[in-house]
Design an enzyme around this catalytic site. Structure first.
Site, PDB file in Angstrom:
ATOM      1  N   HIS A  47      35.345 101.670 -41.715  1.00  0.00           N
ATOM      2  CA  HIS A  47      35.473 102.260 -40.010  1.00  0.00           C
ATOM      3  C   HIS A  47      37.033 101.264 -39.815  1.00  0.00           C
ATOM      4  O   HIS A  47      36.965 100.742 -39.698  1.00  0.00           O
ATOM      5  CB  HIS A  47      34.093 101.123 -39.982  1.00  0.00           C
ATOM      6  CG  HIS A  47      33.019 102.269 -40.275  1.00  0.00           C
ATOM      7  ND1 HIS A  47      32.042 101.649 -40.090  1.00  0.00           N
ATOM      8  CD2 HIS A  47      32.591 102.730 -41.604  1.00  0.00           C
ATOM      9  CE1 HIS A  47      30.978 102.627 -40.924  1.00  0.00           C
ATOM     10  NE2 HIS A  47      30.999 103.161 -41.501  1.00  0.00           N
ATOM     11  N   GLU A  95      36.579 100.482 -36.793  1.00  0.00           N
ATOM     12  CA  GLU A  95      36.755  98.925 -36.168  1.00  0.00           C
ATOM     13  C   GLU A  95      37.364  97.909 -37.155  1.00  0.00           C
ATOM     14  O   GLU A  95      37.759  96.516 -37.299  1.00  0.00           O
ATOM     15  CB  GLU A  95      34.856  98.230 -35.780  1.00  0.00           C
ATOM     16  CG  GLU A  95      34.545  99.332 -34.462  1.00  0.00           C
ATOM     17  CD  GLU A  95      33.645 100.197 -35.112  1.00  0.00           C
ATOM     18  OE1 GLU A  95      34.817 101.275 -36.051  1.00  0.00           O
ATOM     19  OE2 GLU A  95      32.827 101.050 -34.178  1.00  0.00           O
ATOM     20  N   CYS A 124      28.126 100.176 -35.228  1.00  0.00           N
ATOM     21  CA  CYS A 124      27.633 100.324 -35.782  1.00  0.00           C
ATOM     22  C   CYS A 124      26.647  99.192 -36.734  1.00  0.00           C
ATOM     23  O   CYS A 124      27.209  97.932 -35.915  1.00  0.00           O
ATOM     24  CB  CYS A 124      27.185 100.894 -37.316  1.00  0.00           C
ATOM     25  SG  CYS A 124      28.506 100.150 -39.046  1.00  0.00           S
ATOM     26  N   CYS A 133      29.531  96.690 -38.632  1.00  0.00           N
ATOM     27  CA  CYS A 133      30.914  96.812 -37.532  1.00  0.00           C
ATOM     28  C   CYS A 133      30.670  95.711 -36.815  1.00  0.00           C
ATOM     29  O   CYS A 133      31.655  95.303 -36.946  1.00  0.00           O
ATOM     30  CB  CYS A 133      31.240  97.997 -36.903  1.00  0.00           C
ATOM     31  SG  CYS A 133      32.179  99.335 -38.175  1.00  0.00           S
TER      32      CYS A 133
END
Length: 167
Positions: A68, A70, A98, A101
């Protein structure tokens, strides 16, 4: 949840990029994810308003479920800062993080998170969960929500509409 849209925050915030300008860079990163079939989420990490790292989703590109934007930008920022403790870092991301993260944001002792579009299905910074403001955890991360949210949401909507139409 803090909602000081587009406002600088913390020490040195009068220097460098505003939240709005930083989100513009994150939106450019998000658009780059589409070129390799990834969901358009982009992130930038700043120290005193200066970009130290920028990334976008790479799950499809790398085959890594943890790739991801992040997490990738946190890794890069930690390497630049020279520590896993990122208390001087502001992370600006186009979509609300999410649970995976958001957990990483807390674990990294992040200074602040700024996000664009809320994620009512998986958001963990205020929408579905609020890991960043849970006093039971060892750190709380100040959250600024909704910066350039319409632009971020449009990128995501167009991406998923294109996929539904076979693009």
């Amino acid at each position: 949840m803090t909602t000081t849209e587009g406002q600088p925050h913390g020490a040195g915030a009068t220097r460098g990029l505003s939240d709005d300008d930083a989100m513009g860079l994150a939106l450019i990163e998000a658009a780059a994810a589409v070129t390799h079939g990834d969901v358009p989420v982009g992130a930038v990490a700043l120290v005193d308003g200066v970009v130290v790292a920028s990334r976008h989703n790479e799950r499809e590109l790398s085959g890594d479920p943890t790739a991801h934007a992040e997490l990738l930008v946190l890794r890069d920022a930690a390497a630049i800062v020279g520590s896993w403790r990122l208390s001087e870092v502001t992370l600006v991301v186009t979509l609300e993080p999410c649970p995976m993260c958001a957990g990483a944001l807390v674990a990294s002792r992040l200074g602040r998170i700024v996000f664009g579009a809320a994620d009512p299905k998986a958001g963990a910074c205020g929408s579905l969960y609020n890991l960043c403001a849970d006093p039971r955890l060892n750190h709380e991360v100040p959250v600024t929500a909704g910066v350039r949210a319409d632009e971020a949401a449009t990128l995501l909507t167009e991406f998923f509409e294109d996929r539904r139409q076979g693009g």
